[in-house]
Design an enzyme around this catalytic site. Structure first.
Site, PDB file in Angstrom:
ATOM      1  N   ILE A 225      88.081 -56.786 -78.405  1.00  0.00           N
ATOM      2  CA  ILE A 225      88.660 -55.935 -77.377  1.00  0.00           C
ATOM      3  C   ILE A 225      89.722 -55.011 -77.959  1.00  0.00           C
ATOM      4  O   ILE A 225      89.775 -53.822 -77.620  1.00  0.00           O
ATOM      5  CB  ILE A 225      89.239 -56.801 -76.240  1.00  0.00           C
TER       6      ILE A 225
ATOM      7  N   ASP B 118     103.249 -61.069 -87.154  1.00  0.00           N
ATOM      8  CA  ASP B 118     102.945 -62.205 -86.295  1.00  0.00           C
ATOM      9  C   ASP B 118     103.672 -61.957 -84.976  1.00  0.00           C
ATOM     10  O   ASP B 118     104.903 -61.978 -84.923  1.00  0.00           O
ATOM     11  CB  ASP B 118     103.446 -63.486 -86.960  1.00  0.00           C
TER      12      ASP B 118
ATOM     13  N   ASN C 213      97.685 -56.865 -76.897  1.00  0.00           N
ATOM     14  CA  ASN C 213      96.351 -57.454 -76.794  1.00  0.00           C
ATOM     15  C   ASN C 213      96.195 -58.744 -77.590  1.00  0.00           C
ATOM     16  O   ASN C 213      95.309 -59.544 -77.292  1.00  0.00           O
ATOM     17  CB  ASN C 213      95.318 -56.426 -77.277  1.00  0.00           C
TER      18      ASN C 213
ATOM     19  N   LYS D 124     109.193 -56.638 -74.425  1.00  0.00           N
ATOM     20  CA  LYS D 124     110.641 -56.450 -74.584  1.00  0.00           C
ATOM     21  C   LYS D 124     110.955 -55.262 -75.493  1.00  0.00           C
ATOM     22  O   LYS D 124     111.668 -54.324 -75.073  1.00  0.00           O
ATOM     23  CB  LYS D 124     111.269 -57.721 -75.167  1.00  0.00           C
TER      24      LYS D 124
ATOM     25  N   TYR E 196      95.600 -72.318 -73.072  1.00  0.00           N
ATOM     26  CA  TYR E 196      95.136 -70.934 -72.909  1.00  0.00           C
ATOM     27  C   TYR E 196      95.311 -70.489 -71.461  1.00  0.00           C
ATOM     28  O   TYR E 196      95.809 -69.390 -71.197  1.00  0.00           O
ATOM     29  CB  TYR E 196      93.670 -70.836 -73.328  1.00  0.00           C
TER      30      TYR E 196
ATOM     31  N   LYS F 153      97.848 -67.443 -70.131  1.00  0.00           N
ATOM     32  CA  LYS F 153      97.361 -66.234 -69.469  1.00  0.00           C
ATOM     33  C   LYS F 153      97.925 -66.092 -68.059  1.00  0.00           C
ATOM     34  O   LYS F 153      98.073 -64.961 -67.568  1.00  0.00           O
ATOM     35  CB  LYS F 153      95.832 -66.226 -69.469  1.00  0.00           C
TER      36      LYS F 153
ATOM     37  N   THR G 230      82.645 -61.036 -77.529  1.00  0.00           N
ATOM     38  CA  THR G 230      83.518 -60.852 -78.685  1.00  0.00           C
ATOM     39  C   THR G 230      83.396 -62.075 -79.595  1.00  0.00           C
ATOM     40  O   THR G 230      82.900 -63.126 -79.176  1.00  0.00           O
ATOM     41  CB  THR G 230      84.992 -60.727 -78.254  1.00  0.00           C
TER      42      THR G 230
END
Length: 251
Positions: free
Chosen positions: A16, A62, A89, A124, A157, A161, A192
């Protein structure tokens, strides 16, 4: 050729993120790209962006590390002069199973650090830079179908999200008065490398059958949305996490 502005896409080496970077270049943005390393895939992406007549640069970092994200934003501004679109992303998943007993603390921390803390840091420092510039901007994050509806997907996960949705709403409130919009995309199953590593063929086929469109998404489906939300035409949309899931569920 004049530029529409400077965009930065994290996690851009494949999938993506790669599709988003190329679409923004097609839209007329100069595009800085990030990943954890300057892989051959990332270097090839820069070449493709430049072949489209747009400036590009690699910024390894990172995204879970505060100092590295701060320096990444500063380096993009030094190289290109400003930052107008931030696409946070970068994300990871893991092998954890559907039961809480399968989730280790180490796996939880790894996923939350990249997906949640990485989004927070990207929001931020991009937001602070855009406020300083004084001409508005677009901040865009990566949530997921798992951030809209809890399921058997990996616990960490899913939590990470959901966190992106909350961060997106809070950032939209804080930065809105500066003309900065903050939104996120919530993909369903997109073809993907991450998807193929996380789900078996049987699970992918089951999801496909559950959608009204009877298909999985492709990276350009997400890139098309980002193209619009990064544009001037999206100026009255903020704080939203938009589902792009083929109708797997409606919200």
């Amino acid at each position: 050729m004049s530029s529409k502005g400077i965009a930065l896409v994290t996690g851009a080496a494949q999938g993506i993120g790669r599709a988003i970077a190329l679409r923004l270049a097609d839209d007329g943005f100069d595009v800085a790209v990030n990943d954890i390393s300057a892989s051959a895939e990332l270097q090839n992406l820069v070449k493709e962006i430049q072949q489209r007549g747009r400036a590009s640069s690699i910024h390894t970092a990172d995204v879970s590390q505060d100092a590295q994200v701060k320096e990444m934003i500063e380096a993009v501004v030094r190289k290109h002069g400003s930052l107008d679109v931030m696409v946070a992303n970068a994300g990871v998943t893991g092998p954890g199973g559907p039961n809480i007993a399968d989730v280790t603390v180490e796996e939880w921390d790894r996923i939350m650090n990249v997906n949640a803390r990485g989004t927070f840091l990207s929001y931020k420092y991009a937001g602070l830079q855009m406020v300083k510039q004084g001409r508005g901007g677009r901040i865009i994050g990566a949530s997921s179908i798992a951030g809209k509806q809890g399921s058997f997907v990996h616990w960490a996960y899913t939590a990470s999200k959901f966190a992106v949705r909350g961060l997106t709403q809070s950032a939209a409130i804080e930065f809105g008065s500066h003309g900065i919009t903050v939104n996120a995309y919530a993909p369903g199953l997109i073809e993907t490398p991450m998807l193929f590593g996380a789900f078996t063929t049987e699970i992918r086929d089951d999801f496909k059958e559950k959608t009204p469109l009877k298909t999985l998404g492709v990276p350009t489906d997400i890139a098309d949305f980002v193209s619009f939300i990064a544009s001037k035409e999206s100026k009255f949309i903020t704080g939203q996490t938009i589902s792009i899931n083929g109708g797997l569920y409606f919200d």
